[in-house]
Structure formats: structure tokens, C-alpha cells
Design an enzyme around this catalytic site. Structure first.
Site, PDB file in Angstrom:
ATOM      1  N   GLU A 251      10.450  31.677  34.623  1.00 53.53           N
ATOM      2  CA  GLU A 251      11.026  33.017  34.706  1.00 53.53           C
ATOM      3  C   GLU A 251      11.107  33.597  33.306  1.00 53.53           C
ATOM      4  O   GLU A 251      11.407  32.879  32.343  1.00 53.53           O
ATOM      5  CB  GLU A 251      12.443  32.956  35.302  1.00 53.53           C
ATOM      6  CG  GLU A 251      12.492  32.646  36.782  1.00 53.53           C
ATOM      7  CD  GLU A 251      12.134  33.834  37.648  1.00 53.53           C
ATOM      8  OE1 GLU A 251      12.110  34.968  37.104  1.00 53.53           O
ATOM      9  OE2 GLU A 251      11.872  33.643  38.842  1.00 53.53           O
TER      10      GLU A 251
ATOM     11  N   SER B  58      10.969  35.465  26.673  1.00 49.85           N
ATOM     12  CA  SER B  58      10.183  34.569  25.816  1.00 49.85           C
ATOM     13  C   SER B  58      10.971  33.351  25.353  1.00 49.85           C
ATOM     14  O   SER B  58      10.728  32.811  24.276  1.00 49.85           O
ATOM     15  CB  SER B  58       9.644  35.341  24.598  1.00 49.85           C
ATOM     16  OG  SER B  58       8.852  36.442  25.007  1.00 49.85           O
ATOM     17  N   ARG B  59      11.922  32.938  26.152  1.00 49.42           N
ATOM     18  CA  ARG B  59      12.724  31.739  25.886  1.00 49.42           C
ATOM     19  C   ARG B  59      13.594  31.856  24.631  1.00 49.42           C
ATOM     20  O   ARG B  59      14.091  30.857  24.127  1.00 49.42           O
ATOM     21  CB  ARG B  59      11.830  30.482  25.761  1.00 49.42           C
ATOM     22  CG  ARG B  59      11.126  30.107  27.068  1.00 49.42           C
ATOM     23  CD  ARG B  59      12.151  29.791  28.144  1.00 49.42           C
ATOM     24  NE  ARG B  59      11.555  29.352  29.395  1.00 49.42           N
ATOM     25  CZ  ARG B  59      11.332  30.163  30.431  1.00 49.42           C
ATOM     26  NH1 ARG B  59      11.616  31.442  30.345  1.00 49.42           N
ATOM     27  NH2 ARG B  59      10.825  29.698  31.542  1.00 49.42           N
ATOM     28  N   LEU B  60      13.807  33.071  24.153  1.00 49.62           N
ATOM     29  CA  LEU B  60      14.690  33.266  23.002  1.00 49.62           C
ATOM     30  C   LEU B  60      16.106  33.524  23.508  1.00 49.62           C
ATOM     31  O   LEU B  60      16.681  34.606  23.309  1.00 49.62           O
ATOM     32  CB  LEU B  60      14.182  34.433  22.136  1.00 49.62           C
ATOM     33  CG  LEU B  60      12.787  34.238  21.531  1.00 49.62           C
ATOM     34  CD1 LEU B  60      12.385  35.461  20.726  1.00 49.62           C
ATOM     35  CD2 LEU B  60      12.756  32.981  20.656  1.00 49.62           C
TER      36      LEU B  60
END
Length: 548
Positions: free
Chosen positions: A340, A522-524
Site C-alpha cells: 500500500e 513511499s514508506r517514509l
């Protein structure tokens, strides 16, 4: 939706219909925060007993930490029934064309349903199935191709519901009928500014224009050869469905049966539409046995017991309040590809509360306000003296500045772990809000008075369940629990006081660390940690940002 039965006769070689209550599929075409939070308990609902023979299996005594599923399950919970439905797929009844027509006659005759009722439920089922599989973030633009009969009406209804679900529907409806029901459906869509797309505009870059295509042209009572423009529309979907690179084409969803298929024999010549999803209505038709796509759903949640009994229908139960249920084999999934890309507000240090208890209560209140199911569900992780961790879901039953409280059996595995190692961790996960909260600290039992007070605030059935279950012990079968429960139920049937067992009570985790996590693109992700530090003779909470 099943069609109203139409008696078919041949006149000069052309199939036509004698009028009934409704012309389903035409055979020819014509024109505030408080200092302490108390979380209410959840009442379990009765589950249907198993009809399968008992097997000599050993069971662990029921922990039931999360309670039984409530009737108010959200639509996103429908997927929890996937495995059960798939396992029962071989037992699902498939209808012949004759039985399907007879069932419609019964529904719209002695059982009192109207065509608009059935169409509404069918269209809602289709929309729900689409939303179950095709995420709005990835499949926004939906083309619904509607035929002249009730299958097309189902498509019109589905378009309306998809609009309200947040999708952007487009409708191709080349052979409109002047009947008031259909004219009303068109008016409803026009009032929502849903575009009606001319047929000629569909033959150029269909894959680039739409993310999903819904085939609502013909249903099970269709006979003969499709006439223009539906012959070309079907061929367009055939070409689309056989494209080698499925990632570059929109998935095709067929309503009840794929248009052009024989209702019983399926894709006879092997050159028909090959949909990615089939939404069978009322019950799957015989042709559904030939469906090989990854997603087969059943919709049309309106079959009453007299119909099920008369026709011996074996249909899977619908989960909670869902209008659809998966049947057939669940699709294979590349686990490594599941991901996701979270879209959330930023979680910044200057925006959070200075005290982690206040921040937790703020997020918890927002989860409750959002209507999330069991926002007080939390994973509890304990560790025994050998260093072996163990996790399970429990329910938060209270929180204040002294800590987080839950209740359990003092003979359970988690209780045994806590007697050896009082360090534990809690995890709250609110999926719909892209949030989680980790809490670590030391655990001790709450006072006997506090446990007593909470025990007698529970429903009497839950009180009896706490007495019955020697949690985490091995028993010979569920009937053991049911037998003891029934005895206790009879013993206290006069409403007399039920004493709290000595082996049941509460625990409180006093935190020394909090972490608030907010999913980001973006997984940040945002991660803010609260830890205690010494400030003179006292302690204070320090906020630090952690790398994602």
C-alpha cells in the site's frame, strides 16, 4: 438478478417473448477528552452450530479475547469470509435456466418482491463486489455497458452505487427502454452528472480510458444471436479479455453470466468473453462452473427460506452486512507484490500533545468517531522466563494516567508469562486511518475490587463464559464448554448474583514508552517516540522522531 420468467416462442424464426410482469433480457433488440477512558464491553452474538460430524480433536479452551463478530461489520470485513466460502464452494448450488426462471416467478409472485427491489439489491451487490476487489486508489474509472433488459438495469443501479462509493462511473446504454423503471434509473444517473458514453467512442483506446469494464448486457434468459451494437461490443470485450498483458488492460466484470455465453453450457465455442470477475446473482447458473477467472462472487442477498428449501439451495452465508460473498477458489497471490502507498496527514512534533496519554486519547477518539470496528482491540505481547515471546489480541477496557487495563483468566498463558516476566508490549492498529500505536511497560494485576466491579458490569452470558473457560487448557471438544455453560445458565436462570471466579481478573500495563506511527507515501512513515527521562527529582516525557 434473476429474470422474470418469460415464455419463449418462435415467430418466423425470431425468438420473442410473451409478456410477463417484466421483460428481463430481451431475446431480440429494438429501439471532548476526559481524564480516564472506559471502554464498553462487546456483547457476543450466537453462532450457528456446526452441522459437520464431530471429530476426535483436542481444542484449547476458548479465550474469546476479541468477542464474537457483531452484526455491524464494515464492508471491508467481508473478505474475512473468503476462506470459508472458498472451502464450501463445491457445495454451492448451480441453477439451470428453468429453475432460475421459476425462482424469479416465485420471488415476484407469492413472495411479494417487485422487480425494482430485486434490481436495486442486485446492482448494490455488483458494486460491493467490485469495491471488494478493485481498490478505488487504483481503479477509479469504471465503464458499465448496459443491455436493454434487467441485466442492464442492474448495471445502471451499480453505476449509482459506485458513484457514491467514490468511483467515477461512465455508462454505455445504447438500447434504452421507455419503461418508467429504467427511465428513472437514467434520471438518477443524470442527476449525478454521470456521463453516458456513445458506442462509437468506445472502440478507441478502451484500455487507456477506463480502469474497469462491467459487462451488464445480457443475462440468463437471453436467446439468439446478439444484434448490433451488442455484437461488436461483445467482440470488443473478447479482444480485451484475451490480451496477453493483463496489467495493461482493465479487468472485466460480468453480471450474472458473461454476455454471449450459454446459460448452462458456458462459452460453447471458446471464443467468448473471459471475464476477470463474475458476480452471480441469487445463485450461480450452471455456466458459472466453466468460469475460470480469479474472482467469483455471489450477490443478491434476498433468497428467503421457502426458496432455499423448495429448490434445495446450498449457498454460502453472507458475512456481516455485506451484500456479496466470494465463492469458488480464492485467487493465488504473489505475497511479495502486496503493498500500500499510504496517503495521510503528516505527523509532526509541533502538532502532537506533549503528554503521550493525551495523544493516545486523541487518536483513540478519532478512531471511535471514524466508526472503526473494535478500536479498542490491541495485540498483547508477553515473554516468559526463557525469553520466548507470545502475542494475542485482547480488548482494552480502560485507560488513564496509571496505564492500560484488560481482563483475562489468571491461568492463561499470558498470565503465566506475566508471572515470570512483568515486561509486556501493546500494539493498536487502526488500518483505515494508516495508524498504529506501540506501548511498552510493566504489568501488574489490578485490585480485586476493580476486577469485581468490571466483572459484574459485563453481560450475564459473558460472566458465565468467564467461569466456564479454563483458558489455554486442553479440552476434548467444544461440546464440553457448551455442556458446562448450559448447566451454569440453568443454575443462575433466576437472575441471582453470579460470583466472580478467583482465577479471573484484570491487568494494568504502566507505560514507559509510546510510539505513534502514521503511514506515509513511499514508506517514509512518520514515527514519534515518547520515552521517559529524569528531570531533577521527577520524570518527563521526551519526544523523538525515529527513522521509518
Amino acid at each position: 438478478m434473476l429474470a422474470a420468467a418469460s415464455k419463449i416462442r418462435t415467430i418466423s424464426g425470431v425468438a420473442s417473448t410473451t409478456s410477463r410482469a417484466m421483460p428481463f433480457f430481451l431475446s431480440t433488440f429494438s429501439a471532548p477528552t476526559t481524564a480516564a477512558l472506559s471502554v464498553p464491553s462487546l456483547c457476543p452474538t450466537r453462532q450457528n452450530p456446526s452441522t459437520h460430524p464431530r471429530r476426535p480433536l483436542a481444542f484449547f479452551a476458548a479465550a474469546a479475547p476479541l468477542g464474537v463478530l457483531s452484526p455491524s461489520l464494515r464492508r471491508s470485513m467481508a473478505s474475512l469470509a473468503t476462506s470459508t466460502a472458498a472451502a464450501a464452494a463445491a457445495e454451492v448450488t448451480h441453477l439451470s435456466q428453468r429453475d432460475a426462471a421459476e425462482i424469479d416467478e416465485q420471488l415476484m409472485g407469492p413472495l411479494g418482491f417487485s422487480v425494482d427491489q430485486l434490481m436495486e439489491l442486485a446492482g448494490l451487490s455488483v458494486a460491493a463486489a467490485v469495491a471488494e476487489v478493485y481498490k478505488l486508489s487504483e481503479h477509479t474509472r469504471v465503464l458499465i455497458i448496459c443491455g436493454p433488459g434487467n441485466n442492464g438495469g442492474d448495471g445502471l443501479v451499480a453505476a449509482r452505487h459506485l458513484y457514491h462509493f467514490g468511483y467515477k462511473p461512465f455508462v454505455c446504454y445504447p438500447k434504452r427502454t421507455s419503461r418508467p423503471l429504467y427511465s428513472g434509473l437514467v434520471t438518477q444517473l443524470e442527476s449525478l452528472d454521470i456521463p453516458f458514453v456513445p458506442v462509437e467512442d468506445l472502440f478507441h483506446d478502451l484500455a487507456g480510458q477506463f480502469d474497469i469494464v462491467i459487462d451488464a448486457m445480457f443475462g440468463f434468459s437471453f436467446h439468439g444471436t446478439p444484434r448490433p451494437p451488442f455484437d461488436d461490443l461483445i467482440q470488443m470485450l473478447v479482444s480485451l479479455s484475451v490480451t496477453d498483458d493483463s496489467a495493461k488492460r482493465p479487468p472485466i466484470v460480468s453480471v450474472d453470466i458473461p454476455s454471449g455465453w450459454h446459460v448452462e453450457e458456458g462459452d460453447v465455442n471458446g471464443g467468448g468473453i473471459k471475464p476477470d470477475m463474475l458476480v452471480s446473482l441469487t445463485a450461480p447458473k450452471l455456466c458459472a462452473k466453466k468460469f475460470t477467472g480469479p474472482h467469483h462472487f455471489l450477490g443478491g442477498r434476498f433468497v428467503p427460506p421457502p426458496i432455499s428449501t423448495k429448490y434445495g439451495l446450498e449457498l454460502p452465508p453472507y458475512p456481516g452486512t455485506s451484500m456479496c460473498v466470494r465463492i469458488g477458489k480464492a485467487p493465488s497471490v504473489d505475497i511479495s507484490s502486496l503493498r500500500e502507498n499510504y496517503i495521510s496527514p503528516e505527523l509532526l512534533e509541533n502538532q502532537v500533545m506533549s503528554d503521550p496519554f493525551d495523544q493516545f486519547r486523541r487518536w483513540f477518539d478519532e478512531a471511535v468517531t471514524a466508526g472503526l470496528r473494535e478500536p479498542n482491540a490491541m495485540a498483547l505481547t508477553t515473554v516468559n522466563k526463557a525469553g520466548k515471546p507470545s502475542s494475542r489480541m485482547v480488548l482494552l477496557k480502560g485507560v488513564d494516567r496509571h496505564g492500560f487495563v484488560w481482563y483475562t483468566n489468571y491461568g492463561s498463558q499470558k498470565a503465566h508469562d506475566l508471572s515470570e516476566n512483568s515486561n509486556a508490549a501493546l500494539l493498536f492498529y487502526w488500518n483505515e486511518m494508516n495508524r498504529q500505536v506501540r506501548v511498552e511497560g510493566l504489568v501488574q494485576k489490578v485490585s480485586e475490587e476493580e476486577s469485581e466491579k468490571y466483572f459484574h458490569s459485563r453481560p450475564r452470558g459473558s460472566q458465565l463464559g468467564a467461569i466456564v473457560s479454563k483458558q489455554s487448557t486442553v479440552i476434548s471438544g467444544r461440546d464440553v464448554l457448551q455442556h458446562v455453560y448450559k448447566e451454569l445458565e440453568e443454575k443462575y436462570s433466576d437472575g441471582s448474583f453470579i460470583p466472580k471466579p478467583d482465577y479471573w481478573g484484570g491487568y494494568r500495563l504502566t507505560p514507559n514508552l509510546f510510539e505513534f506511527w502514521q503511514g506515509q507515501q513511499s514508506r517514509l512513515h512518520d514515527r514519534l517516540q515518547y520515552s521517559q527521562r529524569e528531570v531533577g527529582a521527577s520524570t518527563a516525557w521526551q519526544i523523538e522522531r525515529l527513522a521509518p
